[in-house]
Structures are given as C-alpha cells and as structure tokens.
Design a protein around this motif. Structure first.
Motif, short mmCIF file in Angstrom:
data_model
loop_
_atom_site.label_atom_id
_atom_site.label_comp_id
_atom_site.label_asym_id
_atom_site.label_seq_id
_atom_site.Cartn_x
_atom_site.Cartn_y
_atom_site.Cartn_z
N LEU A 107 -27.00 6.09 -16.03
CA LEU A 107 -26.24 4.98 -16.60
C LEU A 107 -24.77 5.35 -16.80
N THR A 112 -22.56 2.96 -11.59
CA THR A 112 -23.59 2.20 -12.30
C THR A 112 -22.95 1.31 -13.35
N TYR A 116 -22.99 -2.88 -13.55
CA TYR A 116 -23.40 -3.65 -14.72
C TYR A 116 -22.28 -4.59 -15.17
N CYS A 123 -22.63 -13.65 -14.94
CA CYS A 123 -24.09 -13.56 -14.88
C CYS A 123 -24.71 -14.76 -14.16
N THR A 130 -29.30 -10.06 -10.37
CA THR A 130 -29.79 -9.44 -11.60
C THR A 130 -31.31 -9.43 -11.63
#
Length: 221
Positions: A107, A112, A116, A123, A130
């Motif tokens: 993470l 990474t 994210y 989103c 996702t």
C-alpha cells in the motif's frame, strides 16, 4: 524502431508483442501516476514509447481501458506479493501477520497510492474498475478470514462467518488505515523503515490482543 519494439528475424513475433504490452503498461503507469488520469493522454504515452496511438488503441480501445489494465497489473502484483508460502499455514497467526506486513508494504508503494487516489477522485467514472479491483483482491480477504476463523476456533455457522468478516475488516484497517490515509493526503507516514516497523509491531500487538479477547469471549451469542 517500429511501434516501440525492435524486430529481429529470429525473434518470434508474439514475444515482441508481449514486450510491447509490458512497455505500454509500464509507461502508462508512470504517466498516470505523474499526471493523474485527466492529465494523461494516449498520445503522450505513445510518444514516450515511440509507437503510434493506433498501436495502443488496438490493445486498449480507450484511455479508460488502458487505466483498467494498469489497475489489473497492480492487482496481479498484490496477489503475487501476498501468496502464502508452503508451510506458512502451520501457525495461522504468523500467516496473518506476514500477510498484513506485506499488504502494508504494498500500500505504501507510490504507484499503489496514486492508483487509489485516481479511483477515489472520480469514483463514479471508475466504478466498474473499482469493482474489478475488489473482485481481484477478494480471494486475499477470504484467505485472511479463513486464517482468522482457524485461530478463533468457532463453529462454522453463518453468524460466526459474518462476525469473522467484520473482525477481518476491522483488524486489517487497524494496520493499514492510518498509513494509507497519510499517503493519500500527500504526507509521508514513516520517516524511516524503523518507524514503519515500530508502527506495524505496535498495531500487531493491539490486533493480537483483540483476537485473544475474542477467543476468550467465544462466538457471538
């Protein structure tokens, strides 16, 4: 150079194609991480590689599909990192600790974190990507739940499985939540590797104590 790959007479064409695919994903990953999704163009990626936009579009029909491929590569690397080694199931708690440590390391990799960040920033646009990510890492969550259930030793009932799922999410968040939040906020959570190890061990001690409490209290009534 043609389409970013040097072709030689003795080299099978499929190897050249695979090399180009790896180059496209690596170059796209770097571009998305540096400029974000909106600031990245397929034209720029093609220019860096030394190929035409058509070459990329033959593989990925849109920039969104190219980004989806980048996310899939992140998932593939995560699954590879968290593979349980032979014999590691002898002590489930050791296996859980090892998985969480490697998950935390993954993470904190900039690629990474930026993946994210892009997914969070828009989103709705990336909802399907996702969902792909969630499906890709679900087997890892299932493995964690299986290990945790083995540690707890509760009867295998729907109620107990649901409780184990809640515990798995809570315990995983204890180790990864704060560091990831710091990274997403543009801050470096740990000044040194020693600081990271100290945080992990402190979090693990809390997690281990919580598991012992649940073993003593037994399954939910």
């Amino acid at each position: 150079m043609a389409d970013g790959v040097t072709h030689t007479g003795g080299r099978p064409s499929h190897e050249a194609a695979e090399e180009l695919d790896r180059t496209v994903i690596a170059t796209a990953t770097t571009a998305f991480m540096r400029a974000g999704y909106a600031g990245t163009s397929v034209e720029h990626i093609a220019k860096v590689i030394g190929c035409s936009k058509a070459t990329i579009y033959r593989r990925y029909p849109s920039k969104k599909e190219l980004f989806r491929a980048v996310v899939h590569e992140r998932c593939r690397e995560l699954v590879g990192i968290l593979q349980v080694e032979p014999g590691s199931m002898a002590n489930p708690m050791d296996a859980i600790k090892d998985m969480l440590r490697r998950f935390l390391d993954f993470l904190l990799v900039p690629e990474t974190v930026e993946t994210y960040r892009i997914l969070i920033m828009d989103c709705q646009q990336f909802a399907s990507i996702t969902e792909d990510l969630d499906r890709a890492i679900e087997p890892l969550h299932e493995r964690m739940k299986m290990l945790l259930a083995k540690v707890l030793g509760w009867p295998d009932t729907p109620e107990n499985r649901a409780e184990v799922a809640v515990l798995e999410m809570s315990l995983r968040g204890l180790v990864t939540g704060w560091p990831l939040h710091q990274m997403l906020s543009g801050r470096k959570p740990f000044a040194t590797d020693a600081a990271k190890r100290h945080f992990f061990e402190a979090s693990w001690n809390v997690l281990e104590s919580a598991v012992r409490v649940r073993i003593a209290s037994g399954p939910p009534k």
